[in-house]
Design a protein around this motif. Structure first.
Motif, PDB file in Angstrom:
ATOM      1  N   PHE A  28       0.834  -1.208   0.000  1.00  0.00           N
ATOM      2  CA  PHE A  28       0.000   0.000   0.000  1.00  0.00           C
ATOM      3  C   PHE A  28       0.872   1.264   0.000  1.00  0.00           C
ATOM      4  O   PHE A  28       0.544   2.260  -0.644  1.00  0.00           O
ATOM      5  CB  PHE A  28      -0.936   0.011   1.204  1.00  0.00           C
ATOM      6  CG  PHE A  28      -2.062  -0.979   1.104  1.00  0.00           C
ATOM      7  CD1 PHE A  28      -2.740  -1.170  -0.083  1.00  0.00           C
ATOM      8  CD2 PHE A  28      -2.464  -1.711   2.219  1.00  0.00           C
ATOM      9  CE1 PHE A  28      -3.782  -2.078  -0.185  1.00  0.00           C
ATOM     10  CE2 PHE A  28      -3.503  -2.621   2.133  1.00  0.00           C
ATOM     11  CZ  PHE A  28      -4.157  -2.804   0.933  1.00  0.00           C
ATOM     12  N   SER A  29       1.978   1.221   0.732  1.00  0.00           N
ATOM     13  CA  SER A  29       2.890   2.368   0.761  1.00  0.00           C
ATOM     14  C   SER A  29       3.476   2.630  -0.625  1.00  0.00           C
ATOM     15  O   SER A  29       3.605   3.780  -1.057  1.00  0.00           O
ATOM     16  CB  SER A  29       4.018   2.129   1.767  1.00  0.00           C
ATOM     17  OG  SER A  29       3.508   2.019   3.082  1.00  0.00           O
ATOM     18  N   GLU A  30       3.818   1.551  -1.325  1.00  0.00           N
ATOM     19  CA  GLU A  30       4.331   1.690  -2.687  1.00  0.00           C
ATOM     20  C   GLU A  30       3.259   2.269  -3.611  1.00  0.00           C
ATOM     21  O   GLU A  30       3.538   3.110  -4.468  1.00  0.00           O
ATOM     22  CB  GLU A  30       4.795   0.322  -3.216  1.00  0.00           C
ATOM     23  CG  GLU A  30       6.053  -0.201  -2.558  1.00  0.00           C
ATOM     24  CD  GLU A  30       7.268   0.675  -2.844  1.00  0.00           C
ATOM     25  OE1 GLU A  30       7.538   0.938  -4.023  1.00  0.00           O
ATOM     26  OE2 GLU A  30       7.916   1.127  -1.875  1.00  0.00           O
ATOM     27  N   ALA A  31       2.021   1.827  -3.409  1.00  0.00           N
ATOM     28  CA  ALA A  31       0.916   2.338  -4.226  1.00  0.00           C
ATOM     29  C   ALA A  31       0.734   3.840  -4.014  1.00  0.00           C
ATOM     30  O   ALA A  31       0.477   4.598  -4.966  1.00  0.00           O
ATOM     31  CB  ALA A  31      -0.380   1.596  -3.887  1.00  0.00           C
ATOM     32  N   ILE A  32       0.873   4.281  -2.774  1.00  0.00           N
ATOM     33  CA  ILE A  32       0.729   5.712  -2.471  1.00  0.00           C
ATOM     34  C   ILE A  32       1.821   6.532  -3.157  1.00  0.00           C
ATOM     35  O   ILE A  32       1.546   7.598  -3.722  1.00  0.00           O
ATOM     36  CB  ILE A  32       0.760   5.936  -0.950  1.00  0.00           C
ATOM     37  CG1 ILE A  32      -0.580   5.505  -0.339  1.00  0.00           C
ATOM     38  CG2 ILE A  32       1.027   7.403  -0.612  1.00  0.00           C
ATOM     39  CD1 ILE A  32      -0.629   5.579   1.158  1.00  0.00           C
ATOM     40  N   ILE A  33       3.042   6.039  -3.118  1.00  0.00           N
ATOM     41  CA  ILE A  33       4.143   6.744  -3.784  1.00  0.00           C
ATOM     42  C   ILE A  33       3.846   6.908  -5.274  1.00  0.00           C
ATOM     43  O   ILE A  33       4.036   7.975  -5.859  1.00  0.00           O
ATOM     44  CB  ILE A  33       5.466   5.981  -3.583  1.00  0.00           C
ATOM     45  CG1 ILE A  33       5.883   6.032  -2.102  1.00  0.00           C
ATOM     46  CG2 ILE A  33       6.574   6.565  -4.463  1.00  0.00           C
ATOM     47  CD1 ILE A  33       7.053   5.133  -1.759  1.00  0.00           C
ATOM     48  N   ILE A  34       3.341   5.853  -5.881  1.00  0.00           N
ATOM     49  CA  ILE A  34       3.038   5.895  -7.317  1.00  0.00           C
ATOM     50  C   ILE A  34       1.885   6.853  -7.598  1.00  0.00           C
ATOM     51  O   ILE A  34       1.941   7.667  -8.526  1.00  0.00           O
ATOM     52  CB  ILE A  34       2.692   4.480  -7.831  1.00  0.00           C
ATOM     53  CG1 ILE A  34       3.909   3.558  -7.698  1.00  0.00           C
ATOM     54  CG2 ILE A  34       2.225   4.536  -9.290  1.00  0.00           C
ATOM     55  CD1 ILE A  34       3.601   2.087  -7.894  1.00  0.00           C
ATOM     56  N   LEU A  35       0.825   6.772  -6.784  1.00  0.00           N
ATOM     57  CA  LEU A  35      -0.341   7.634  -6.997  1.00  0.00           C
ATOM     58  C   LEU A  35       0.007   9.104  -6.826  1.00  0.00           C
ATOM     59  O   LEU A  35      -0.493   9.971  -7.560  1.00  0.00           O
ATOM     60  CB  LEU A  35      -1.469   7.234  -6.034  1.00  0.00           C
ATOM     61  CG  LEU A  35      -2.149   5.895  -6.323  1.00  0.00           C
ATOM     62  CD1 LEU A  35      -3.041   5.482  -5.156  1.00  0.00           C
ATOM     63  CD2 LEU A  35      -2.962   5.964  -7.612  1.00  0.00           C
ATOM     64  N   LYS A  36       0.869   9.415  -5.865  1.00  0.00           N
ATOM     65  CA  LYS A  36       1.292  10.803  -5.673  1.00  0.00           C
ATOM     66  C   LYS A  36       2.154  11.280  -6.841  1.00  0.00           C
ATOM     67  O   LYS A  36       2.129  12.464  -7.198  1.00  0.00           O
ATOM     68  CB  LYS A  36       2.050  10.949  -4.351  1.00  0.00           C
ATOM     69  CG  LYS A  36       1.140  10.919  -3.136  1.00  0.00           C
ATOM     70  CD  LYS A  36       1.917  11.184  -1.858  1.00  0.00           C
ATOM     71  CE  LYS A  36       0.977  11.264  -0.657  1.00  0.00           C
ATOM     72  NZ  LYS A  36       1.696  11.527   0.615  1.00  0.00           N
TER      73      LYS A  36
END
Length: 250
Positions: A28-36
């Protein structure tokens, strides 16, 4: 990037189902980095949802402060989305225009409710009260609509519970009474009603109003029977409390 974010979100969900919370947190943390990194209006809702999932994971890991941080970030982004209708803007702009947030935003209420719950878990009653009160005010522009809104009734009970935990019994009793007078006409969660009636009974008992306390315990017992049938350990506990008060009454 969007596909990568989706893959990481999916893997995170699968790890949650497998109870692998540390690994879920990583995805989920990786997903947030990508989405940002994408940073456009179409990713804002996804970003909020992933932050909520991270908060849930942190709660399961008993890392409440980190869970609170994720929800606070999600709330900031949600407010910004409501204000700008676009992607992330600067924090000062968001805070200066906070009054422009749409009061009927379901996501806004949901995030505030979750924030309030975590503050409760931490024993932080004042911040919890602020979060629940703001959620209630955001959910209903006018007090008259409360009778038609089960979520608002739940928030009233949360507010009453905070007052109860702070031993502000006058405020707790008034808020519970307000909620229960409306909740009896809804299909609200029985467990919420049981807690409400039980806490009202405790308040009456502390004040020596044993008859009112017994009546509230009986109401709680009725709701338990409606939900679980005649045999439930909670019913036995309530009967014991009624017995103790009956003895006190002579």
């Amino acid at each position: 990037l969007s596909i990568r974010a989706t893959i990481h979100k999916t893997l995170g969900v699968l790890e949650i189902r497998a109870a692998c919370y540390e690994q879920a947190h990583f995805y989920f943390s990786e997903a947030i980095i990508i989405l940002k990194a994408i940073d456009n209006s179409s990713t804002v809702i996804d970003l909020i949802r992933v932050l909520e999932r991270i908060s849930n994971v942190n709660t399961r890991l008993k890392q409440n402060s980190r869970a609170l941080e994720s929800l606070t970030d999600a709330l900031f982004i949600q407010r910004n989305q409501t204000l700008s209708g676009a992607s992330i803007v600067d924090q000062d702009t968001c805070l200066k225009n906070a009054n422009a947030i749409e009061s009927n935003s379901c996501k806004h209420v949901s995030l505030l409710f979750q924030i309030g719950q975590i503050h409760l878990l931490n024993g932080e009653f004042d911040p919890a009260l602020i979060a629940f009160t703001e959620a209630l005010q955001s959910r209903i522009p006018s007090q008259a609509q409360v009778e038609k809104n089960e979520e608002s009734l739940t928030l009233l009970c949360r507010i009453a519970f905070v007052h109860f935990k702070k031993e502000q019994y006058d405020d707790a009793l008034a808020t519970y009474t307000n909620a229960l007078s409306k909740m009896n006409n809804t299909q609200n969660n029985s467990q919420e009603l049981v807690e409400a009636f039980t806490n009202v009974a405790v308040i009456h008992s502390k004040r020596g109003n044993y008859e009112k306390a017994i009546a509230s315990y009986l109401d709680a017992m009725t709701k338990l029977r409606e939900r679980f049938g005649l045999y439930h350990f909670g019913i036995a506990s309530l009967l014991r409390k009624i017995g103790v008060l009956t003895i006190k009454m002579g």
